[in-house]
Design a protein around this motif. Sequence first.
Motif, short mmCIF file in Angstrom:
data_model
loop_
_atom_site.label_atom_id
_atom_site.label_comp_id
_atom_site.label_asym_id
_atom_site.label_seq_id
_atom_site.Cartn_x
_atom_site.Cartn_y
_atom_site.Cartn_z
N GLY A 20 7.70 -21.46 -28.84
CA GLY A 20 6.71 -20.99 -29.89
C GLY A 20 7.27 -21.64 -31.15
O GLY A 20 6.36 -22.23 -32.02
N GLU A 21 8.47 -21.94 -31.45
CA GLU A 21 9.10 -22.49 -32.84
C GLU A 21 9.44 -23.80 -32.59
O GLU A 21 9.14 -24.76 -33.51
N MET A 22 9.83 -24.33 -31.29
CA MET A 22 10.30 -25.81 -31.11
C MET A 22 9.58 -26.26 -29.99
O MET A 22 9.14 -25.60 -29.08
N ALA A 23 9.70 -27.55 -29.93
CA ALA A 23 9.24 -28.04 -28.70
C ALA A 23 9.90 -27.45 -27.23
O ALA A 23 11.18 -27.08 -27.35
N CYS A 24 9.15 -27.50 -26.34
CA CYS A 24 9.89 -27.28 -24.92
C CYS A 24 10.24 -28.45 -24.02
O CYS A 24 9.85 -29.59 -24.56
N LEU A 25 10.78 -28.22 -23.11
CA LEU A 25 11.29 -29.42 -22.15
C LEU A 25 9.76 -30.39 -21.85
O LEU A 25 9.73 -31.54 -21.78
N ASN B 269 18.50 -20.45 -38.08
CA ASN B 269 18.57 -21.59 -39.09
C ASN B 269 19.39 -22.61 -38.72
O ASN B 269 18.89 -23.73 -39.29
N LYS B 270 20.32 -22.41 -38.21
CA LYS B 270 21.53 -23.33 -37.81
C LYS B 270 21.22 -24.17 -36.43
O LYS B 270 22.09 -24.92 -36.21
N LEU B 271 20.49 -23.81 -35.88
CA LEU B 271 20.07 -24.45 -34.52
C LEU B 271 19.80 -25.89 -34.63
O LEU B 271 19.12 -26.22 -35.42
N ARG B 272 20.28 -26.73 -33.73
CA ARG B 272 19.82 -28.33 -33.64
C ARG B 272 18.29 -28.23 -33.13
O ARG B 272 18.17 -27.73 -32.32
N ARG B 273 17.58 -28.89 -34.11
CA ARG B 273 16.13 -29.22 -33.51
C ARG B 273 15.73 -30.66 -33.29
O ARG B 273 15.01 -31.29 -33.63
N THR B 274 16.72 -30.99 -32.39
CA THR B 274 16.53 -32.43 -31.61
C THR B 274 16.97 -32.49 -30.06
O THR B 274 17.71 -31.21 -29.65
N LEU B 275 16.55 -33.30 -29.47
CA LEU B 275 17.02 -33.60 -28.18
C LEU B 275 18.13 -34.78 -28.67
O LEU B 275 17.81 -35.70 -28.91
N LEU B 276 19.26 -34.27 -28.14
CA LEU B 276 20.51 -35.10 -28.65
C LEU B 276 21.06 -35.76 -27.40
O LEU B 276 21.25 -35.17 -26.42
N ILE C 130 29.81 -40.62 -24.76
CA ILE C 130 31.36 -40.34 -25.21
C ILE C 130 32.24 -41.65 -25.06
O ILE C 130 33.27 -41.92 -25.72
N TRP C 131 31.61 -42.61 -24.16
CA TRP C 131 32.66 -43.91 -24.06
C TRP C 131 31.91 -44.91 -24.91
O TRP C 131 32.98 -45.52 -25.55
N THR C 132 30.64 -44.95 -25.26
CA THR C 132 30.02 -46.05 -26.04
C THR C 132 29.88 -45.79 -27.35
O THR C 132 29.74 -46.77 -28.38
N HIS C 133 29.94 -44.43 -27.71
CA HIS C 133 29.50 -43.82 -29.15
C HIS C 133 27.91 -44.26 -29.16
O HIS C 133 27.42 -43.73 -30.32
N ASP C 134 27.11 -44.43 -28.18
CA ASP C 134 25.84 -44.65 -28.63
C ASP C 134 25.19 -43.06 -28.74
O ASP C 134 25.27 -42.45 -27.73
N LEU C 135 24.47 -42.95 -29.71
CA LEU C 135 23.91 -41.68 -30.16
C LEU C 135 22.49 -41.76 -30.46
O LEU C 135 22.05 -42.74 -31.10
N ALA C 136 21.56 -40.92 -29.75
CA ALA C 136 20.04 -40.82 -30.17
C ALA C 136 19.71 -39.36 -30.38
O ALA C 136 20.28 -38.65 -29.59
N GLU C 137 18.79 -39.36 -31.13
CA GLU C 137 18.38 -38.00 -31.58
C GLU C 137 16.69 -37.98 -31.60
O GLU C 137 16.25 -38.85 -32.06
N ILE C 138 15.90 -37.05 -30.95
CA ILE C 138 14.66 -37.02 -30.97
C ILE C 138 14.11 -35.81 -31.60
O ILE C 138 14.61 -34.71 -31.23
N ASN C 139 13.36 -35.65 -32.52
CA ASN C 139 12.97 -34.65 -33.13
C ASN C 139 12.31 -33.64 -32.26
O ASN C 139 11.28 -33.95 -31.65
N THR C 140 12.69 -32.38 -32.23
CA THR C 140 12.01 -31.52 -31.21
C THR C 140 11.64 -29.97 -32.16
O THR C 140 11.44 -28.84 -31.76
N ALA C 141 11.37 -30.21 -33.50
CA ALA C 141 11.17 -29.42 -34.44
C ALA C 141 9.74 -28.35 -34.21
O ALA C 141 9.57 -27.29 -34.62
N LYS C 142 9.02 -29.19 -33.78
CA LYS C 142 7.69 -28.54 -33.51
C LYS C 142 7.13 -28.70 -32.22
O LYS C 142 7.36 -29.80 -31.43
#
Length: 317
Positions: A143-148, A193-200, A204-216
Motif C-alpha cells: 500500500g505504501e511502496m511498490a510490491c514485487l 521513514n528510514k526504510l530504503r525505498r529502492t530495489l538495490l 561486492i566484487w565489481t562494485h557495480d551498484l544499481a537502484e530502482i525507485n520503489t517508493a510508489k
Amino acid sequence: MQLAAGRVALVGCGATGSALASLLARAGVGFLRIIDRDYVEPSNLQRQGLFDESDAAESLPKAIAAARKIKSFNSEIAVEAHAADLTPQNVEELLSSVNVLLDGTDNFETRYLINDFAVSQGVPWIYAAAVASYAVTMTVVPGEMACLACIFPDSPRGIVETCDTSGILNSAVSFIASIVSTEVLKLLLGARNKLRRTLLSYDIWTHDLAEINTAKPRVGCRACALRDFVHLSGEDRPHITLCGRNSVQIHERQRPIDFVEVTRRLTPHGPVRHNEFVLKFWREPYELTLFPDGRAIIKGTTDTAVARSLYAKYVGS
Ligand SMILES: [Zn+2]
C-alpha cells in the motif's frame, strides 16, 4: 514496539536465511518462525553459517538445525521450526501472526507466493537474494511502496534466477543479510521513514551498484492494485526440480510416514537409516530423503519422472 515483542517469519534457511536468522536472534527479536524444505549437506557449510558438520552428518532439516543452534546462543527467544515447503495450501498457517515476512528462498515461485500473501494481508516483507558476488534486496510495505509484482510482473530471467551452481560468495551473503536485518529492525521499531525505498542490487566484487525507485506502487499492478492474488490459489505442484542440486522434490499431499515400518521394508533393498526428522535410503545412484509428512527429496536426478517412479516403488504410490 520492543524487539522482544517482534515476530518474524523466515522462508528458506540456506545461506541468506541462516545469516538473517542469526543476526535477528542475536539482536533479540522475540519470535522467529523458520520454514525450510531442505536438509543440511556438507557442501552447505561454506556459506550457511548456522550449521556445522554434525548437522550434515545427521542430515538434519535446516529449520530444525537452525532452531537448535539459535537456542544454544539465545535461549530467551522463541524459535518455531517447520521442515516444510511453503505452498498455497499451507501459506496461511505458516505466515500468519507475524510482523514481518522474510525471503531466504532461491526461487521466484515462492517469492510471488510470499508477495501475494503479504499484500493481501498488509504485512511488510523483504525480498533478498544472493548469487555469486551479487546481491539484491527490496523492502515491501504493502500500500505504501511498490510490491514485487509492481517491479517484476513476471519472473525475471537472468542473474537473480541463476541456480547456485556458480556458488555464492559468503561475503555477499553477509552483505545482503546486514541490510535486510537492519530493515527488519526499522520495521519492528517503527522507524518507517528510514526504510530504503529502492530495489538495490550490488556486486561486492565489481562494485557495480544499481537502484530502482520503489517508493510508489505501480498503477494497475496485478497484486497491489487489482488484488488478483493468483499465486495464493495456485495449484499444488507435486514435483519440483531443486535448483542447482541435482535433486527432485516429491511433494505428496499429507501422507504420514512411519519411519520404523518404512525402514523395515526398505532394509532388503539398500542402506537405510533414520532419526526423528528424516529417513535416508541409498539405492545407487540415488539417495532418497523422506520427511515425516511424506514429502521426499530424491538426489541423483533432475528428471521428475525418474524421481516419481522411485518414490512409487520404495515409498508408495
Ligand atoms: Zn504491486
